[in-house]
Every structure is written in C-alpha cells, then in structure tokens.
Design a protein around this motif. Structure first.
Motif, PDB file in Angstrom:
ATOM      1  N   GLY A   1     -18.898 -28.096  -4.095  1.00  0.00           N
ATOM      2  CA  GLY A   1     -20.206 -28.702  -4.382  1.00  0.00           C
ATOM      3  C   GLY A   1     -20.277 -30.135  -3.888  1.00  0.00           C
ATOM      4  O   GLY A   1     -20.880 -31.004  -4.507  1.00  0.00           O
ATOM      5  N   LEU A   2     -19.636 -30.399  -2.739  1.00  0.00           N
ATOM      6  CA  LEU A   2     -19.470 -31.791  -2.324  1.00  0.00           C
ATOM      7  C   LEU A   2     -20.700 -32.409  -1.685  1.00  0.00           C
ATOM      8  O   LEU A   2     -20.828 -33.612  -1.652  1.00  0.00           O
ATOM      9  N   CYS A   3     -21.557 -31.595  -1.111  1.00  0.00           N
ATOM     10  CA  CYS A   3     -22.575 -32.226  -0.283  1.00  0.00           C
ATOM     11  C   CYS A   3     -23.862 -31.452  -0.303  1.00  0.00           C
ATOM     12  O   CYS A   3     -23.932 -30.294  -0.704  1.00  0.00           O
ATOM     13  N   TYR A   4     -24.880 -32.123   0.184  1.00  0.00           N
ATOM     14  CA  TYR A   4     -26.186 -31.522   0.305  1.00  0.00           C
ATOM     15  C   TYR A   4     -26.281 -30.763   1.619  1.00  0.00           C
ATOM     16  O   TYR A   4     -26.857 -29.701   1.704  1.00  0.00           O
TER      17      TYR A   4
ATOM     18  N   THR B   1     -23.942 -36.694   1.873  1.00  0.00           N
ATOM     19  CA  THR B   1     -23.549 -36.502   0.477  1.00  0.00           C
ATOM     20  C   THR B   1     -23.823 -37.757  -0.342  1.00  0.00           C
ATOM     21  O   THR B   1     -24.416 -38.715   0.153  1.00  0.00           O
TER      22      THR B   1
ATOM     23  N   ARG C   1     -19.428 -27.251   0.908  1.00  0.00           N
ATOM     24  CA  ARG C   1     -20.615 -27.240   0.064  1.00  0.00           C
ATOM     25  C   ARG C   1     -20.447 -26.359  -1.169  1.00  0.00           C
ATOM     26  O   ARG C   1     -20.747 -26.776  -2.275  1.00  0.00           O
TER      27      ARG C   1
END
Lengths: 418, 418
Positions: free
Chosen positions: B279-282, B303, B275
């Motif tokens: 910054g790959l996913c929620y 994501t 994350r």
C-alpha cells in the motif's frame, strides 16, 4: 453504420450489442444505478471505494488471482464511480470475450471485500484526496460542481476522508449487495462479437442476479452564483457553468452544435477570441454534459493572475453573445461545427470501447441505444435558422462562476456572490 | 493484418501507406528531423515555438483562414516537437484526405510566421513553462531526463524563457526553412486510403520541397546519479531511469516483455509489490522508450512523503530483481505479458492515427515500417529461457534517480549523489 441489438436479459438488465465489422477487439461496459449520488449522506465515498474494491477479488479468486485471470485473457479492466451510474468495463480480443464474461459477472455478484482489498482501497482514496491539493484546475472544477448542482448530484466523486475512514467492510459489502441491482442496469457490448452468443453467455452468468437497488433523494436547490477560493498557485482557474438540455431532449443536438461553435476547433469562438486575438490564456474550452434529467455546459479558462479578470469577462461575454442576434451563428460556423461533429462520430464509431460505453449510456439515460447514423441524420436535419432560434430562446439558468487563484475577481453583472 | 506500401517521394521524403479495411477515417503523420534536439544551443525552445506557429497560417491563409479551412474539412490537426522528430499530424474522413494534403504541405513549405502568430506562440510558451510550477510529477520527470541523457537529448521540450524571448521572427523562419528538409522526412498515412492516389497527391504537393536540414551535435556524457529537488507539495515524486535497447535492436522485444512483466497490468510486479502488498503509493509505473540510437526505461512512483523512502527502495529492488536468478520471470508472467502485448497490438491496429504515427516513426528510427503481424511473430518466437537469459545479461547502465518533494531520500546503494 452498424445495427444495434437491444434485449432484456433474464435477470431484468438491458443488453445492447453492436457488432462492428472489420475489427478484432471487443469491449463490454456494464452500468449500474450505483454511482456516487447513491452514496448515503453519512457514507460519501462509498462508490469511490467500490471502484477499487471490485477490482480486488470475486468468487473463488482473491485480488491477485483475479488480476492474473484477466491479464491471462489480455483483458484490460476498469471500474469508475460516475455521478449517477457506476461502470465496470473491459476490452479484449473478441475471441476472448466468452472467457471474460463469467469473471466479470462475479465482480458484480460475488465481490469478496477481503480485508486487505478494503484497506488498500481506503488508502488509495486518502491519497487521491490528498493529491487534489496539487491540482488547482481540478479543484476549481469540483468547487463549481459542488455549488452548481443539487445535492447529491454535486459530489466530487472522491468522497470525504472521515466517511471513508468510518465505513466498515460489512457496510461496504451490504451496500453493494443492495445497490447493485439488475433493475436499471445496462450492459453494452461492441466489436467482434455475435449478439446472440453474447446474450446467451450473459444470461448464463447473470441468471442468479437479484437485488433491490437504491434510490436517490434529491436535495434543495443549489446556491450557484460567484465564489472564489484563495490559492497561492501561479495560475488563475476560471469556471463558468450554465444549464443545458437533458439527454433525451430534442434540443440536445442544437446544444452540441453551439458548444462546437464555441469550442470545437482552432476556428472556434473561444479559441479565437480568448486565446488568439487577446492572447489571454493558456487553455480555454467548453463542454456539454447531458444526464437523464438535466444537462450543463462547463466552460474553463486557465491563465495568469494578471489576465484573469479580462479572461473571465471575455469568456462570459462569449457565452452570452452566441444567444443574441448580433452574435448569431454564421452559415460558415454552422457548417464547420456540423462537419466537425460528423467527423468525430466516425472516429468514435471505430473504437469498440467508445461504442460499448455509448450504447450502454444511451439506454441508461434515454431508454434506448442510438446508432451513429441516427445522430448523423439528426445533424443533417438542423437548419441554421433553427439553431439560432434555439440559441436565442434557450435559458442558461442561474450561472455558477468559480475562480481559484491568488485573488478574487469581479463576477459578471447579474451573478451574485454566493 | 494490413499491407504497408513504402516508397520514396520525388522530393526525397519516405512515404509509408497502410490501407485499413472497414474504416472510414484516415490519418497522416509527417515527421521531420527538426525536434528539440536540433534547437541551437542559444535558441532552446525553437521547436516548441514552431509547433504553435505552424498551426497559425501558411501560404495564402492567415491563422484564422487556415483554422477555418481545416475545420471545414472536419480535420483535426496537431503539431508536436518531439526530442528528435518534429511531427505534424491530422485525422479526418478518408474521403477528405485529398483536400487536406495541399494545406498540410503548405504548413511545411510556406509557413507564414506572421507577427501575431509568433507573439501568440511566445506567450503560450511562457505560460506553459510557468504552469510547470504547479505540476510536480512532470517537473520530476524533466529533471530526471535532463540528467540522464546526453546534451541535447536531455531537453525538456518547453525551452528556456530567455531564449524564447530573444528569437526574432526571422530567426524562427530562417531556421524552419533550413531545418525542415525532405532528407530524413517520413510521411505515414493509414486508414481509408488508396496508396497510389495518396502518393500522387503528395508528389504533387511536395514537388518543390528543398532544404538542407540540420545536424545534432551530441554533448558530453550526462551526470546521472541521484539528485533531489525540494518542493513543498504534499506528494513525493520518485523517478528511476536506466538504459535499454535502441529501437532497431533484436533485444527490443525482450525489453518490452520485461517492462510488461513489471508494469503491464494489475498482476504486474510493480503494481502488486509497491502498490498492493505494501500500500505504498498512489501511482506506480514503468515505461520503455526506444530511439534510433539509444533507449531507456523510466519508472515512476507518486506517494506520500512518509512512504517515499520505502517506495524508492522497493521500486529499485524490483527493477534489479528481475535480472537475477531468484527474480527470474515465471512461465505464467511470461504468458500474461505476451498476451497483453498482443491484445494491445490489436487495439492499436484499429486506430488509424496510431498506425500512421507508428509506421512513420518506424521508418525514422529503424529505416522501415513494421506491420503489426511482424511484431506478433517476433513475440511468438520468444521463449522464456531467452527472455530470462536477456534479463540476466542486460546492463542497466549508470542509473538516474530523481526525487522531488519535502525531503531528500537515501539513494539506492551504488547510486552516487550528482
């Protein structure tokens, strides 16, 4: 029930401490007058960004070092942008609280707003907004809120993509340093703590805190009425919102009892009338929220498109009927509601984080912390006559009715299309 | 930490009572060997129906009278069909427990299966299945489960619409009277209670309990491997499941520490690697579930479709890397994970309902109730060397990788398409 020690810190913030016997955990809840209603009208989403950025570095610690520090203390942090108040909270063992206070104070006084932290927060905001598309119930709730409350109390809390994109690091940092003020700030602490020691530690950590704070400028009266949003999901979402007493109002205890009669358990009216007798829906509920200056009850039904119209009709009828002589609360319902609220009081009193949040919220909304015993006494003083007198005199205000699903519904009589 | 009093009731069920000082609430958790894995292969959804029907009338009380009765006691009930165990629980003030025991026993011994209750439960089951269509994350979890575990441990818990439609009232009632047996049943009680009094009350209420019980017939080895489900939602759902120790295994404490290093806080590996850095996913997480005979770790990323492939690759790499010399757990990570687990132990110990459920589950899975102190001691005995030795020798088994979203992904090397 426990004593609550309230005092004013040197910086001007209010502190409330509730030591709880027999527990080892402690919780701290810091409320600032910096919720999303304070977002400038061209920077909607500012508080949402803050809620992620503050968890990503302060003082000498960058995001990673700060996360390590709190994890080493076994402290779990959270930060949420509420409608009015912005909240920073943490739970840990009571013996670790002293070590957690300084880094928590740094989150308020010296957040770093590192470029990477800001961009991570921005990405998360975009994704949160995007994921709303897959959550029809929540979208219906947000649409109802947007039309029920006056600007800026009607915001979703997620912010607007364009505004989020346009805010610079400096905008965000300057906004925080101006907004996060000890004026109106409240700190609630509960659990295995010594109130004088906590007070000294907080005075030490927050001594230099200075900021002007910001104001909310309320907008025009909200539209309310009926609106429908087309959606190709397999469920129909139905929301009805009406007015209710603000938090400090004497009628608050009565509204909580009515909400409990409607939605407080498997014998409650909404559950039996909407779900059980008619098998109309999968989920039905009503909840009462009280802010400093206004309150509201929001009722929800999730059902199939085929049953949506009847569900809306029955839900609306029940919300109105409780205020009529024929639909008056019975003695049995009253006792069940009172017993249920008292049981839940005891459960809440056994959670340190619930107590820290509750006493801080009390001060922010009504200017003083209420003990659990105080609410129990208030409940004891209510009579059935007083409750029904209230139910029949109260004003629901102009209703907001929101539906979301494959087809629009016929709104209840008297509710105009927005 | 508190003492736990374990004994066998006259009916044969096991009772564990943990009195907790300083609380006023009490919780009871009754586990029966009647979870959804016991559903006959032509009646999948039976336990799901039971979980609604049991809340709708027993003995002399129809659904409405039963709801009134529990609400008058301020008791909140629940009933869930787990994979192996079927659970009936209630929370209330300790002083009300004595009055709640008989009606709870009636839910087990004399459920009414009234026609209206059965039809309401059936409707709710259909709607629950229908609403899954709007919940892509949960659907991905269920698809992964279906392919990872052997029949019948791989069931969704929602049941199959056709089977639910075909079950008659008699099928449901006869099945319950046969399945809900004191053999293998466990009752956990925690909070403001006296263990000898509770024991006497339960012996009184459950004295006549007699039933044979049913058996689970395990099926063939599950397919596992990679599978994708097309879905037009705006997010990509990614699940990886691997094997882990069963509950009574000595390595359980080590697996819990590894899961905590991966996913235990903002400094955890998945959070920082998947994350924060990229910054790959929620949302990203991993959790460990241990049953009596098997265990599993399930990792999740939600994501955007654009980031899905990289998210899957990084998630898989992190799950594998912790078992390599280069990716060994560091001394810092170890201490943070241990501190975090100990803090959460204390929080759990302050919740009467969490404790009642935990001690009952312990007995069902490993034959005895573990005190919180026992787990704390176990954690203290772990060394970093022992943890890394475990991480490097453990076998993840054949992986299950499930994706759900607009496009299929490239599975990790060595994971075959199912």
């Amino acid at each position: 029930m426990n004593d609550i020690h309230t005092s004013t810190l040197d910086c001007g913030a209010t502190l409330a401490v509730e030591p709880i016997d027999g527990v080892r955990s402690a919780a701290i809840s810091l409320l600032l007058a910096s919720g999303n209603a304070y977002d400038p009208s061209n920077a909607i989403g500012r508080a949402a960004l803050w809620s992620e950025i503050l968890l990503r570095g302060a003082g000498a610690h960058d995001a990673r070092a700060q996360a390590d520090l709190f994890d080493r203390l076994g402290a779990s942090r959270s930060s949420d942008a509420g409608r009015v108040m912005f909240r920073i909270g943490a739970s840990m063992l009571g013996e670790r609280l002293a070590d957690a206070i300084k880094p928590m104070a740094e989150m308020v006084l010296e957040p770093r707003f590192d470029a990477e932290a800001v961009e991570n927060a921005r990405e998360l905001s975009y994704q949160a907004i995007e994921s709303l598309r897959d959550d029809p119930q929540h979208r219906a709730v947000l649409s109802a809120r947007e039309r029920h409350f006056a600007v800026p109390y009607n915001r979703s809390g997620y912010g607007l993509t364009d505004h989020i994109r346009a805010m610079s690091r400096d905008d965000l940092r300057d906004g925080w340093m101006r907004s996060a003020s000890p004026r109106g700030a409240v700190i609630g602490v509960a659990g295995a703590v010594d109130h004088e020691r906590v007070r000294a530690q907080l005075n030490d950590a927050l001594g230099s805190w200075l900021a002007d704070g910001e104001r909310i400028v309320p907008g025009d009266a909200p539209p309310r009425g009926y609106a429908h949003e087309d959606d190709d999901s397999n469920q129909a979402q139905i929301i009805i919102v009406h007015d209710a007493p603000y938090d400090g109002h004497d009628d608050r205890v009565l509204e909580r009892l009515l909400t409990s009669v409607l939605s407080g358990g498997m014998s409650s009216r909404l559950f039996t009338e909407v779900r059980e007798k008619r098998g109309l829906c999968y989920s039905v509920s009503a909840s009462y929220t009280a802010e400093k200056a206004f309150g509201s009850v929001s009722a929800y039904v999730g059902t199939t498109p085929e049953r949506a119209q009847e569900s809306l009709d029955v839900l609306h009828a029940e919300l109105v009927r409780i205020g009529t002589a024929e639909g008056a609360v019975t003695a049995e319902e009253f006792e069940r509601a009172r017993t249920g609220l008292k049981s839940r009081l005891v459960f809440a009193g056994e959670s340190t984080s619930a107590r820290a949040a509750a006493i801080a919220g009390d001060i922010a909304r009504i200017g003083r912390a209420r003990s659990l015993g105080e609410f129990a006494d208030e409940l004891d003083r209510v009579t059935l006559d007083r409750l029904n007198e209230y139910a029949q005199r109260r004003e629901l205000g102009r209703l907001t009715v929101q539906t979301l699903g494959p087809a629009a519904l016929r709104p209840p009589a008297g509710v105009a299309e927005a």
